[in-house]
Scaffold this motif. Structure first.
Motif, PDB file in Angstrom:
ATOM      1  N   LEU A  68       9.072   9.477  -2.018  1.00 50.70           N
ATOM      2  CA  LEU A  68       7.741  10.076  -2.010  1.00 50.70           C
ATOM      3  C   LEU A  68       6.758   8.962  -1.697  1.00 50.70           C
ATOM      4  CD1 LEU A  68       7.990  12.304  -5.201  1.00 50.70           C
ATOM      5  CD2 LEU A  68       8.312  12.987  -2.815  1.00 50.70           C
ATOM      6  N   PHE A  69       5.794   9.244  -0.851  1.00 46.12           N
ATOM      7  CA  PHE A  69       4.881   8.224  -0.346  1.00 46.12           C
ATOM      8  C   PHE A  69       3.451   8.628  -0.647  1.00 46.12           C
ATOM      9  CE2 PHE A  69       2.281   6.312   2.974  1.00 46.12           C
ATOM     10  CZ  PHE A  69       2.808   5.033   3.104  1.00 46.12           C
ATOM     11  N   CYS A  70       2.629   7.671  -1.047  1.00 49.47           N
ATOM     12  CA  CYS A  70       1.192   7.920  -1.175  1.00 49.47           C
ATOM     13  C   CYS A  70       0.450   6.660  -0.774  1.00 49.47           C
ATOM     14  CB  CYS A  70       0.815   8.367  -2.590  1.00 49.47           C
ATOM     15  SG  CYS A  70       1.349   7.287  -3.908  1.00 49.47           S
ATOM     16  N   VAL A  76      -3.317  11.024  -1.050  1.00 48.18           N
ATOM     17  CA  VAL A  76      -3.769  10.729  -2.408  1.00 48.18           C
ATOM     18  C   VAL A  76      -2.813  11.249  -3.475  1.00 48.18           C
ATOM     19  CG1 VAL A  76      -6.184  10.565  -1.719  1.00 48.18           C
ATOM     20  CG2 VAL A  76      -5.250  12.781  -2.438  1.00 48.18           C
ATOM     21  N   ALA A  77      -1.755  11.920  -3.066  1.00 45.17           N
ATOM     22  CA  ALA A  77      -0.739  12.398  -4.008  1.00 45.17           C
ATOM     23  C   ALA A  77       0.636  12.124  -3.394  1.00 45.17           C
ATOM     24  CB  ALA A  77      -0.912  13.893  -4.267  1.00 45.17           C
ATOM     25  N   PRO A  78       1.662  11.914  -4.213  1.00 41.55           N
ATOM     26  CA  PRO A  78       3.003  11.681  -3.668  1.00 41.55           C
ATOM     27  C   PRO A  78       3.400  12.781  -2.687  1.00 41.55           C
ATOM     28  CG  PRO A  78       2.977  11.274  -6.012  1.00 41.55           C
ATOM     29  CD  PRO A  78       1.652  11.886  -5.676  1.00 41.55           C
ATOM     30  N   THR A  79       3.864  12.364  -1.521  1.00 39.23           N
ATOM     31  CA  THR A  79       4.157  13.273  -0.411  1.00 39.23           C
ATOM     32  C   THR A  79       5.514  12.944   0.188  1.00 39.23           C
ATOM     33  OG1 THR A  79       1.783  13.325   0.081  1.00 39.23           O
ATOM     34  CG2 THR A  79       3.269  14.098   1.809  1.00 39.23           C
ATOM     35  N   ARG A  80       6.257  13.987   0.569  1.00 37.58           N
ATOM     36  CA  ARG A  80       7.527  13.779   1.263  1.00 37.58           C
ATOM     37  C   ARG A  80       7.253  13.432   2.718  1.00 37.58           C
ATOM     38  NH1 ARG A  80       8.327  17.838  -2.355  1.00 37.58           N
ATOM     39  NH2 ARG A  80      10.182  17.649  -3.673  1.00 37.58           N
ATOM     40  N   ALA A 116       0.156  -7.440   1.078  1.00 37.58           N
ATOM     41  CA  ALA A 116      -0.334  -8.035   2.326  1.00 37.58           C
ATOM     42  C   ALA A 116       0.176  -7.313   3.563  1.00 37.58           C
ATOM     43  CB  ALA A 116       0.075  -9.510   2.396  1.00 37.58           C
ATOM     44  N   SER A 117       1.188  -6.451   3.407  1.00 36.51           N
ATOM     45  CA  SER A 117       1.799  -5.821   4.584  1.00 36.51           C
ATOM     46  C   SER A 117       1.194  -4.451   4.869  1.00 36.51           C
ATOM     47  CB  SER A 117       3.311  -5.692   4.401  1.00 36.51           C
ATOM     48  OG  SER A 117       3.611  -4.885   3.297  1.00 36.51           O
ATOM     49  N   CYS A 118       1.157  -4.102   6.141  1.00 40.40           N
ATOM     50  CA  CYS A 118       0.717  -2.774   6.578  1.00 40.40           C
ATOM     51  C   CYS A 118       1.877  -2.073   7.258  1.00 40.40           C
ATOM     52  CB  CYS A 118      -0.485  -2.890   7.509  1.00 40.40           C
ATOM     53  SG  CYS A 118      -1.961  -3.473   6.677  1.00 40.40           S
ATOM     54  N   HIS A 119       3.080  -2.334   6.756  1.00 41.68           N
ATOM     55  CA  HIS A 119       4.277  -1.644   7.228  1.00 41.68           C
ATOM     56  C   HIS A 119       5.220  -1.468   6.042  1.00 41.68           C
ATOM     57  CE1 HIS A 119       5.704  -5.821   7.373  1.00 41.68           C
ATOM     58  NE2 HIS A 119       6.953  -5.366   7.494  1.00 41.68           N
ATOM     59  N   CYS A 120       6.163  -0.556   6.197  1.00 45.21           N
ATOM     60  CA  CYS A 120       7.099  -0.239   5.123  1.00 45.21           C
ATOM     61  C   CYS A 120       8.530  -0.296   5.634  1.00 45.21           C
ATOM     62  CB  CYS A 120       6.844   1.162   4.585  1.00 45.21           C
ATOM     63  SG  CYS A 120       5.214   1.384   3.872  1.00 45.21           S
ATOM     64  N   VAL A 121       9.454  -0.562   4.709  1.00 48.79           N
ATOM     65  CA  VAL A 121      10.882  -0.598   5.002  1.00 48.79           C
ATOM     66  C   VAL A 121      11.573   0.256   3.948  1.00 48.79           C
ATOM     67  CG1 VAL A 121      12.909  -2.078   5.310  1.00 48.79           C
ATOM     68  CG2 VAL A 121      10.623  -2.990   5.773  1.00 48.79           C
ATOM     69  N   ALA A 122      12.467   1.130   4.386  1.00 48.66           N
ATOM     70  CA  ALA A 122      13.271   1.933   3.457  1.00 48.66           C
ATOM     71  C   ALA A 122      14.734   1.816   3.858  1.00 48.66           C
ATOM     72  CB  ALA A 122      12.822   3.392   3.475  1.00 48.66           C
ATOM     73  N   LEU A 123      15.605   1.669   2.874  1.00 43.83           N
ATOM     74  CA  LEU A 123      17.045   1.563   3.109  1.00 43.83           C
ATOM     75  C   LEU A 123      17.731   2.754   2.472  1.00 43.83           C
ATOM     76  CD1 LEU A 123      17.470  -2.199   2.114  1.00 43.83           C
ATOM     77  CD2 LEU A 123      16.814  -1.251   4.344  1.00 43.83           C
TER      78      LEU A 123
END
Length: 202
Positions: free
Chosen positions: A22-24, A44-48, A65-72
């Motif tokens: 879930l991403f916000c 503004v709320a957890p989102t799939r 500091a980062s403006c990117h995400c990594v998911a494994l």
């Protein structure tokens, strides 16, 4: 049993299952950290995240500091998304991605850990290798070279038997099983954060 094997066994004992991500927060990557008060695109709320629905995620990396995400995911696939002006998403280009996208150059590896700096990413494989991509102006990729300031595809780091990694804005830390346990650092020691007894040197 080596430390890497022990780490793998421990991970297996913790369970092979992952969970739903879930991403916000900010999603308008062009303005993150660049315009004060920008609210457009914020979740503004957890989102799939649609591309990850039904994908079991085991590990997530990002940072202040980062403006990117990594998911494994549980199968060792690496997904990246966000800003990419320095190749920090690892797709061999500098195209911003607003949706989680598998890093195809890592498909022959099982990625188990990751770190995200301001404009670089470092990952760890299940057999203790480490690869990195993105901005390398200060040597933060650990590849032994700063000749190419940007590596938009994964390059090997000069570390072995890696258990985990973490990234600061412009530096990287690895925990290795070499000689029992070793902490290795590379990048910008602007405030002495590499622990090498130096300041403002690479």
């Amino acid at each position: 049993m080596s430390a890497v094997e022990a780490e793998k066994k421990h991970a297996e004992e913790e369970g092979k299952g992952g969970g739903e991500l879930l991403f916000c927060g900010a999603t308008c990557w062009d303005i993150v950290g660049r315009k004060k008060g920008a609210q457009e695109g914020n979740l503004v709320a957890p989102t799939r995240l649609r591309p990850l629905v039904g994908v079991d995620i085991r590990f997530v990396a990002s940072g202040a500091a980062s403006c990117h995400c990594v998911a494994l995911d549980v199968d060792g696939r690496c997904y990246t998304w966000g800003r990419n002006e320095k190749g920090q998403l690892g797709h061999g280009d500098r195209i911003q991605r607003d949706r989680p996208t598998i890093v195809s150059d890592l498909s022959k590896y099982k990625i188990v850990k990751a770190g995200a700096g301001r404009s670089h990413t470092v990952v760890v494989t299940d057999d203790g290798q480490s690869l990195a991509f993105g901005w390398n102006k200060h040597g933060q990729l650990g590849s032994g070279s700063v000749r190419n300031e940007v590596e938009s595809s994964p390059v090997r780091c000069l570390v072995s038997d890696v258990r985990t990694t973490a990234c600061g804005a412009d530096f990287t830390v690895w925990l290795s099983s070499v000689e029992g346990s070793s902490i290795l650092t590379a990048g910008l020691p602007q405030y002495g954060q590499l622990g090498h007894g130096t300041d403002n040197e690479v």
